[in-house]
Design a protein around this motif. Sequence first.
Motif, mmCIF file in Angstrom:
data_model
loop_
_atom_site.group_PDB
_atom_site.id
_atom_site.type_symbol
_atom_site.label_atom_id
_atom_site.label_comp_id
_atom_site.label_asym_id
_atom_site.label_seq_id
_atom_site.Cartn_x
_atom_site.Cartn_y
_atom_site.Cartn_z
ATOM 1 N N LEU A 10 -6.189 -2.914 -1.952
ATOM 2 C CA LEU A 10 -5.360 -3.087 -0.754
ATOM 3 C C LEU A 10 -6.035 -2.490 0.478
ATOM 4 O O LEU A 10 -6.034 -3.091 1.554
ATOM 5 N N GLU A 11 -6.616 -1.310 0.322
ATOM 6 C CA GLU A 11 -7.317 -0.686 1.453
ATOM 7 C C GLU A 11 -8.513 -1.528 1.891
ATOM 8 O O GLU A 11 -8.761 -1.690 3.095
ATOM 9 N N LEU A 56 0.815 -1.211 0.000
ATOM 10 C CA LEU A 56 0.000 0.000 0.000
ATOM 11 C C LEU A 56 0.855 1.271 0.000
ATOM 12 O O LEU A 56 0.407 2.329 -0.420
ATOM 13 N N LYS A 57 2.104 1.164 0.411
ATOM 14 C CA LYS A 57 2.995 2.326 0.432
ATOM 15 C C LYS A 57 3.301 2.824 -0.974
ATOM 16 O O LYS A 57 3.570 4.007 -1.168
ATOM 17 N N SER A 58 3.289 1.936 -1.964
ATOM 18 C CA SER A 58 3.527 2.352 -3.354
ATOM 19 C C SER A 58 2.696 1.478 -4.299
ATOM 20 O O SER A 58 3.235 0.630 -5.006
ATOM 21 N N PRO A 59 1.374 1.695 -4.307
ATOM 22 C CA PRO A 59 0.509 0.886 -5.171
ATOM 23 C C PRO A 59 0.742 1.178 -6.649
ATOM 24 O O PRO A 59 1.096 2.296 -7.021
ATOM 25 N N LYS A 102 -4.597 0.287 -5.137
ATOM 26 C CA LYS A 102 -4.678 0.965 -3.843
ATOM 27 C C LYS A 102 -6.029 0.684 -3.181
ATOM 28 O O LYS A 102 -6.098 0.360 -1.996
ATOM 29 N N ARG A 103 -7.106 0.789 -3.954
ATOM 30 C CA ARG A 103 -8.446 0.541 -3.434
ATOM 31 C C ARG A 103 -8.591 -0.902 -2.946
ATOM 32 O O ARG A 103 -9.108 -1.163 -1.876
ATOM 33 N N LEU A 105 -4.518 3.181 -8.933
ATOM 34 C CA LEU A 105 -5.583 3.553 -8.008
ATOM 35 C C LEU A 105 -6.430 2.338 -7.642
ATOM 36 O O LEU A 105 -6.832 2.177 -6.492
#
Length: 155
Positions: free
Chosen positions: A96-97, A84-87, A93-94, A90
Motif C-alpha cells: 500500500l505504501e 493503509l489505516k489498518s493493513p 502495508k508495504r 506487514l
Amino acid sequence: EIWPHLADADAGKAYQAIAQLQRRPKETLALLRKHLQPAAKIDGKIMAGRLRDLASGNFAVRQQASLALELAGDQAMPEVKQALKSPASLEVKRRLETLIERLDRPLDEPSQRRAYRCLILLERIGTSEARQLLRELSEGAPTAWLTMEAKQSLK
C-alpha cells in the motif's frame, strides 16, 4: 512521428512537439481524439476485491492486485489510503505504501506526461473543437487525474 515526443522525459523535446502540433490544429485535434479518452470509472466492488487480494496467500494474486490498483491510478488513492489505516499484514502495508508513493507522482509515467501535455496543447489551440474535447475529458471518472486537469484547463 511527433506523438512519442509528447511523453518524452526531456521537456525540451516535448515542447518542440507541442509547438509543431499547435501549428496544425485540425490534424492535431484528429490525433488527440483518436488517442485521448475520458478516464473510465472503476467499480468500487472491483477495487475492494483488489484490496482484499493484496492479503492473498498466493503471490501471483497479490502481484496482480498491486498492478491492477496501480493501473487504476488516482481513482484507487482514497481506498488505498483507507486500507493503509489498518493493513492485514506487514506485506500489505508495504504494498500500500509503495502504491501511494507511485500514485503521488503521476507525471513519472510517460502516458500521464503525454496526457498532461495534450491538455496543454488543447488549451493552446483554444478552438471550439479543442474546448469540446476538454469538456468530454472532464466528464470522466470524478477522482481521475485526467478529469480534474481537464476541468482546470476549461477554466
